[in-house]
Design a protein around this motif. Structure first.
Motif, short mmCIF file in Angstrom:
data_model
loop_
_atom_site.label_atom_id
_atom_site.label_comp_id
_atom_site.label_asym_id
_atom_site.label_seq_id
_atom_site.Cartn_x
_atom_site.Cartn_y
_atom_site.Cartn_z
N ASN A 46 58.41 39.54 30.26
CA ASN A 46 58.47 37.91 30.16
C ASN A 46 57.26 37.26 30.86
O ASN A 46 56.21 37.87 31.04
CB ASN A 46 59.92 37.45 30.58
CG ASN A 46 60.27 37.88 32.01
OD1 ASN A 46 59.52 37.89 32.95
ND2 ASN A 46 61.47 38.51 32.11
N SER A 71 56.02 34.55 27.98
CA SER A 71 56.73 33.61 28.64
C SER A 71 58.10 33.27 27.71
O SER A 71 58.18 32.99 26.65
CB SER A 71 56.13 32.32 29.08
OG SER A 71 56.61 31.51 29.68
N GLY A 72 59.13 33.44 28.59
CA GLY A 72 60.43 32.82 27.82
C GLY A 72 61.29 33.78 27.17
O GLY A 72 62.44 33.44 26.77
N THR A 74 63.61 37.08 26.03
CA THR A 74 64.62 38.00 26.40
C THR A 74 64.57 39.27 25.84
O THR A 74 63.62 39.48 25.19
CB THR A 74 65.91 37.27 25.78
OG1 THR A 74 65.97 37.45 24.41
CG2 THR A 74 66.28 35.76 26.28
N THR A 100 65.36 38.49 33.26
CA THR A 100 65.38 37.17 33.97
C THR A 100 66.09 36.22 32.98
O THR A 100 66.78 35.18 33.11
CB THR A 100 63.93 36.64 34.50
OG1 THR A 100 63.75 37.48 35.44
CG2 THR A 100 63.81 35.23 34.82
N ASN A 101 65.09 36.04 31.91
CA ASN A 101 65.81 35.12 30.54
C ASN A 101 66.98 35.49 29.94
O ASN A 101 67.52 34.57 29.28
CB ASN A 101 64.41 35.11 29.69
CG ASN A 101 63.27 34.48 30.40
OD1 ASN A 101 63.33 33.42 31.20
ND2 ASN A 101 61.93 34.87 29.90
N ASN A 106 68.10 32.10 27.38
CA ASN A 106 67.11 31.58 26.86
C ASN A 106 67.42 31.50 25.26
O ASN A 106 67.20 30.52 24.52
CB ASN A 106 65.75 31.91 27.05
CG ASN A 106 65.38 31.36 28.49
OD1 ASN A 106 66.09 30.94 29.25
ND2 ASN A 106 63.87 31.55 28.69
N PHE A 144 67.72 28.76 37.78
CA PHE A 144 66.75 28.67 36.94
C PHE A 144 66.46 27.20 36.99
O PHE A 144 67.41 26.61 36.36
CB PHE A 144 67.13 29.41 35.59
CG PHE A 144 67.45 30.81 35.93
CD1 PHE A 144 66.50 31.63 36.15
CD2 PHE A 144 68.77 31.20 35.51
CE1 PHE A 144 66.61 33.18 36.33
CE2 PHE A 144 69.27 32.55 35.72
CZ PHE A 144 68.10 33.20 36.08
#
Length: 226
Positions: A46, A71-72, A74, A100-101, A106, A144
């Protein structure tokens, strides 16, 4: 009327590049045709992976490493683009940093089983195509900033990392623990020395990660950010 609205929504969705296949489409064509030594390892993930080549470019260009972070995203999106951005490049290794996402929700409500399953599916796809998978921990995050409703991120991250560690051990997959090395004194979030926003590493954080990953994939460490 309701059916017309539903149909309109379907058409709109069909026009959306949900997995962002277009992000690396041209670059993938060029990289796939390049000598094997310049695409020896794909780093897949990501925004943490996305920013890495910009912050530490020599680490990538000097070692035949290719960044394929978006970026962003999943793991649901990772799995969709795994063939385009990893398999078709025919690397020796893929370094997977994920979730993370997912935990930040997200694209989907967080489901630990599905996230874990998506990561396992990527490992299986890599192995089936002669690519050595290297799993890494999800990085620490106390919260987050784009979704403050998530209050238990550290607990979810720790549980997923433990599950990934056991899976890697059982299946003989290299597993790299970024989490312990980057964890702050509070035991919950990224050490402030290694991050400006509590989620993404800074240059010093990436330097720590580089030293941890290199023994598994080969290559040289770099000094500085160039």
């Amino acid at each position: 009327m309701a059916l017309a609205i539903m149909a309109a929504g379907t058409v709109s969705a069909q026009k959306t590049d949900w997995a962002n296949f277009s992000r690396y489409e041209q670059s993938n064509t060029e990289i796939a045709a390049a000598p094997a030594q310049v695409r020896r390892v794909v780093f897949f993930g990501n925004s943490i992976t996305d920013a890495w080549p910009s912050v530490r470019p020599q680490f990538f260009s000097g070692n035949g490493f290719v960044g394929r972070g978006i970026s962003g995203q999943t793991t649901y999106q990772f799995l969709s683009r795994f063939r385009d951005d990893v398999i078709n490049l025919h690397p020796e290794y893929v370094v997977i940093n994920a979730a993370t996402n997912d935990i930040a929700e997200n694209t989907h409500p967080y489901n630990a089983d599905r996230t874990f399953g998506n990561i396992v599916s990527m490992v299986e796809l890599a192995k089936a195509n002669g690519i050595e998978p290297v799993l890494t921990t999800t990085l620490p995050a106390a919260a987050f900033y784009w979704n403050p409703e998530i209050k238990d991120a550290p607990e979810k991250i720790a549980a997923l990392n433990a599950r990934l560690a056991e899976y890697a051990r059982t299946n003989g997959i290299p597993f790299v623990d970024y989490h312990s090395a980057l964890l702050g004194a509070d035991g919950r979030g990224l050490d402030p020395r290694f991050s400006e926003d509590g989620v993404h590493p800074n240059a010093d954080g990436y330097s720590v990660m580089e030293k941890l990953i290199l023994p598994y994939i080969g290559g040289d460490a770099t000094d500085g950010t160039n």
